[in-house]
Scaffold this motif. Sequence first.
Motif: not given
Length: 600
Positions: A32-33, A35-36, A79, A83, A87-89, A91, A182
Amino acid sequence: MTSRSRTLALLVALVLPLAGVSAAAARPAAPSPGPVDAMADVPASTAERAEALSPLHPSRPPRNDADQRDLVVTRVFVTTSVDSDRDGRPDVVRVVVTRPRPGVVGGRRLATVAQVSPYFSCCAGAPNHDVDVPLGQARRPSGAPGRIKDYLLTGIRTDGAAWARKGYAYARVASLGSNGSTGCPTIGDDLEAAGAVALVDWLNGRTTARTASGRLVRARGWSTGNVGMTGASYDGTLPNMAAATGVAGLRAIVPLSAISSWYHYYRQAGLVVAPGGYQGEDADVLARFDYTRRDRRICRPVIADLERDQDRATGDHNDFWAARDLVPRAGDVRAAVLIGHGFNDTNVKPDQAARWYAALRRAGVPAKIWWDQGSHGTPVPQRLVDRWFDHFLYGVRNGVAGGKRAAVSDGGTTRWYRSWPRPGSSPRTWTLRAGGGLAPGGRSSAARRTFTDDASLSAADVCASREREHAAIFRSAVLRRGLDLSGTPRADVRLTFDATAANVTVALCQVDPAGRGSLLTQGFADPQNVGSPTRGTPLVPGRPVDVRVELQPLDRALPPGARIALVVMSSDRDFTLRPPAGTRVTLAAAHSSLRLPVVR
């Protein structure tokens, strides 16, 4: 051309710059990516750009005798700042880095050479568009999915050891939407470039990378932050794209057979034009082909938008294509660029390199170009590549940045020139004469030639056969002194059609003393777009249209005893859409001419 045909060609391009084959390892699950925590992109100031292009403090790459056992191999997910899959996260891109152990290089920090590719997994099913359609129509492709294989780790230790011995770390990056990365393949825009940019940012401490288990990995302990990129075809295009963002730290690129304008890859002057060998391909087809990430649904809306916005029905230039044109952004490039291209590349045609080189030179970007007479994927000599990276990534004073800036090789002899087109090249007008003649200077005759479109023929066919029912042909007298050409030919032709839409194809042929003809170069245009590249206007049957057609650049010395021939036809089987036969076209010679770049 099926997607299976492209598979072989692209895998050849993948391994061309960096040889090595080994068994592919299993792909780890993408994390999973999280937190930003990537740093936001900050526009570069003029001073920052000047610093990025300034010479480094001279040093020497830490050459060594490393072998595969001496490598540190790091696998991370880096990271990005985008995006693209919505998907709001942010890539993430899957990256593998090899470098020599610190003890092998005396603890020196290392510059990195990278290869960014959508083909580290290959390949998803992607049937091409139907091209046997009336002009103004587009038929959506359909077909079964392909079998996807993971190549990210194939040959990684072989290639890594080769670069390690030269004193470099080596990185592979799976482009967005491919392999374990992603995001989605968006073909040629800044979203897609963000995957390559993320590697540069990570190597300079501006974004984060994590292992598959989520452990944070930093590169600043071993990385100088100086990055070079190289590759052929798409793998050469992505370095161009990354450089056009102006990312700091990307100091040198070597793009081979690479694209600089995606419009000119799939279109020309309003006309839908295929890459050589891939009739019916377009941006949406390539995206489906490159879309190899595990989630097979998330990118479907993105690719549907590509299919709509590319406007295959008209071929007009629009905002979609403007966002995929690097040439106007040459002034943003901070990297030194060594271009390699073949004049006989019909896939990524030579105008891609010629336009890019000219724009970089106008912008004052350090740039050189290596031309040869080869086809797609012809490499630049490795010694020149090594010197390029040594100078711009380590500051080695080896003279590669100075001197002459353009090389033309014929496979046996290489000559360097101050620039390209070669000095002394200037446009010379040739006119169309009575009886089908072609001659320098003078005035064109009042002759008219009428022919019928037949999309089963190619320009190469017509050059070889001198077929006159479906083309207008004008031949020169014997060239007693030969003819030396360097640059981009252009034809201006006045045409009348009996239809509201038509293709225009113009070719230049060489005819040997025995009368055998062969294609030298060709170009295309949509007569509906003579007034505007962004909006076509239906033709009025019987009303003349003045059409300007740029042919592909060339650099050839034709021998004494040869002739040249100008061919004007409508459709070309190998490149244009193929409408039903029968459209009649009339050429008015008095208002037509050919302009050749002649070296005196």
